[in-house]
Write a protein that holds these residues in place. Structure first.
Motif, mmCIF file in Angstrom:
data_model
loop_
_atom_site.group_PDB
_atom_site.id
_atom_site.type_symbol
_atom_site.label_atom_id
_atom_site.label_comp_id
_atom_site.label_asym_id
_atom_site.label_seq_id
_atom_site.Cartn_x
_atom_site.Cartn_y
_atom_site.Cartn_z
ATOM 1 N N MET A 1 27.179 42.331 63.994
ATOM 2 C CA MET A 1 27.391 41.746 62.681
ATOM 3 C C MET A 1 28.161 42.748 61.808
ATOM 4 N N GLN A 2 29.109 42.232 61.024
ATOM 5 C CA GLN A 2 29.908 43.091 60.159
ATOM 6 C C GLN A 2 29.170 43.422 58.868
ATOM 7 N N THR A 3 29.396 44.637 58.406
ATOM 8 C CA THR A 3 28.860 45.014 57.103
ATOM 9 C C THR A 3 29.784 44.430 56.031
ATOM 10 N N PRO A 4 29.335 44.346 54.770
ATOM 11 C CA PRO A 4 30.213 43.842 53.704
ATOM 12 C C PRO A 4 31.525 44.619 53.614
ATOM 13 N N ALA A 5 31.488 45.927 53.808
ATOM 14 C CA ALA A 5 32.709 46.735 53.736
ATOM 15 C C ALA A 5 33.691 46.366 54.846
ATOM 16 N N GLU A 6 33.168 46.001 56.020
ATOM 17 C CA GLU A 6 34.034 45.630 57.143
ATOM 18 C C GLU A 6 34.680 44.267 56.941
ATOM 19 N N ARG A 7 34.072 43.412 56.138
ATOM 20 C CA ARG A 7 34.627 42.081 55.876
ATOM 21 C C ARG A 7 35.725 42.112 54.825
ATOM 22 N N ILE A 8 35.798 43.173 54.049
ATOM 23 C CA ILE A 8 36.810 43.300 53.010
ATOM 24 C C ILE A 8 38.066 43.914 53.627
ATOM 25 N N PRO A 9 39.234 43.251 53.467
ATOM 26 C CA PRO A 9 40.464 43.826 54.028
ATOM 27 C C PRO A 9 40.730 45.217 53.454
ATOM 28 N N ALA A 10 41.270 46.088 54.280
ATOM 29 C CA ALA A 10 41.534 47.468 53.863
ATOM 30 C C ALA A 10 42.641 47.535 52.815
ATOM 31 N N LEU A 11 43.631 46.649 52.917
ATOM 32 C CA LEU A 11 44.764 46.673 51.993
ATOM 33 C C LEU A 11 44.926 45.316 51.319
ATOM 34 N N LEU A 12 45.536 45.346 50.175
ATOM 35 C CA LEU A 12 45.916 44.105 49.508
ATOM 36 C C LEU A 12 47.116 43.521 50.234
ATOM 37 N N ASP A 13 47.451 42.272 49.915
ATOM 38 C CA ASP A 13 48.707 41.740 50.434
ATOM 39 C C ASP A 13 49.861 42.491 49.757
ATOM 40 N N GLY A 14 51.044 42.329 50.291
ATOM 41 C CA GLY A 14 52.205 42.970 49.681
ATOM 42 C C GLY A 14 52.351 44.413 50.089
ATOM 43 N N PRO A 15 52.979 45.202 49.223
ATOM 44 C CA PRO A 15 53.223 46.606 49.544
ATOM 45 C C PRO A 15 51.932 47.411 49.607
ATOM 46 N N PRO A 16 51.992 48.598 50.196
ATOM 47 C CA PRO A 16 50.794 49.443 50.291
ATOM 48 C C PRO A 16 50.151 49.690 48.926
ATOM 49 N N VAL A 17 48.861 49.901 48.924
ATOM 50 C CA VAL A 17 48.074 50.029 47.702
ATOM 51 C C VAL A 17 48.514 51.218 46.833
ATOM 52 N N ASP A 18 49.142 52.218 47.422
ATOM 53 C CA ASP A 18 49.555 53.383 46.631
ATOM 54 C C ASP A 18 50.923 53.219 45.977
ATOM 55 N N VAL A 19 51.599 52.093 46.175
ATOM 56 C CA VAL A 19 52.901 51.862 45.545
ATOM 57 C C VAL A 19 52.671 51.457 44.093
ATOM 58 N N THR A 20 53.286 52.205 43.179
ATOM 59 C CA THR A 20 53.124 51.917 41.751
ATOM 60 C C THR A 20 54.465 51.713 41.032
ATOM 61 N N ASP A 21 55.559 52.092 41.676
ATOM 62 C CA ASP A 21 56.880 51.933 41.066
ATOM 63 C C ASP A 21 57.195 50.440 40.925
ATOM 64 N N PRO A 22 57.544 49.975 39.716
ATOM 65 C CA PRO A 22 57.796 48.545 39.520
ATOM 66 C C PRO A 22 58.858 47.956 40.458
ATOM 67 N N ARG A 23 59.920 48.693 40.703
ATOM 68 C CA ARG A 23 60.964 48.179 41.601
ATOM 69 C C ARG A 23 60.421 48.023 43.027
ATOM 70 N N GLU A 24 59.710 49.039 43.500
ATOM 71 C CA GLU A 24 59.131 48.961 44.845
ATOM 72 C C GLU A 24 58.103 47.834 44.947
ATOM 73 N N LEU A 25 57.307 47.653 43.889
ATOM 74 C CA LEU A 25 56.320 46.570 43.890
ATOM 75 C C LEU A 25 57.003 45.204 43.951
ATOM 76 N N LEU A 26 57.993 45.013 43.109
ATOM 77 C CA LEU A 26 58.694 43.732 43.056
ATOM 78 C C LEU A 26 59.376 43.430 44.384
ATOM 79 N N LEU A 27 60.116 44.398 44.901
ATOM 80 C CA LEU A 27 60.797 44.190 46.183
ATOM 81 C C LEU A 27 59.796 44.059 47.329
#
Length: 177
Positions: A1-27
């Protein structure tokens, strides 16, 4: 059985979570939606790709064709004022795929428009770069900046990929990402 942490995806959709530059985010998000569009076609037969989905009235392949035209209109004709055909001869042709047109050819045309759009965006100095005049935009006052055009493309994709979710569920019951 999975723990709650294992059921949560590691990353959001789109660019990597550490991308903060608006141009990189948009593209990055725009590319994520482009990839999602193609991913949502996976597993459909040629007939399912070509057959208009009722009650929507368009086929999944027709949606791909439409988004290729959208890329062309906003980036080539709009942003760089390239002298291109911006609209097919009639409104329905933008969504219609002939029985004699190979699926691979429609997808290749779409991918070529995306490739050109990416190159045009990459060649711009920044998101504030204004569109050229003479194509879609006749005057400097009408010409939006690249960031506005990319944002428009992003919302087009978000809306249409959502439409494709509905179409796919109607076709074969497939849902989700």
């Amino acid at each position: 059985m999975q723990t709650p942490a294992e059921r949560i995806p590691a990353l959001l959709d789109g660019p990597p979570v550490d991308v903060t530059d608006p141009r990189e985010l948009l593209l990055g998000y725009l590319d994520w939606y482009r990839d999602t569009l193609i991913r949502k076609l996976d597993g459909l037969t040629e007939a399912q790709l070509r057959t208009p989905v009722e009650p929507l009235g368009w086929s999944p392949l027709g949606l791909v064709r439409h988004l290729g035209w959208v890329e062309r209109r906003w980036m080539r004709w709009g942003f760089v004022a390239e002298d291109v055909v911006a609209y097919p001869p009639d409104d329905e042709a933008e969504w219609r795929v002939g029985a004699d047109e190979p699926v691979d050819a429609v997808l290749a045309t779409y991918r070529d428009e995306v490739r050109r759009s990416r190159a045009l965006a990459a060649g711009a100095v920044d998101l504030a770069t204004p569109s050229r005049t003479g194509g879609r935009f006749r005057t400097a006052e009408q010409a939006p900046a690249l960031g506005r055009i990319l944002f428009h493309l992003l919302q087009e994709y978000a809306r249409h990929v959502g439409h494709l979710d509905i179409a796919r569920e109607l076709i074969d019951g497939t849902t989700g990402e």
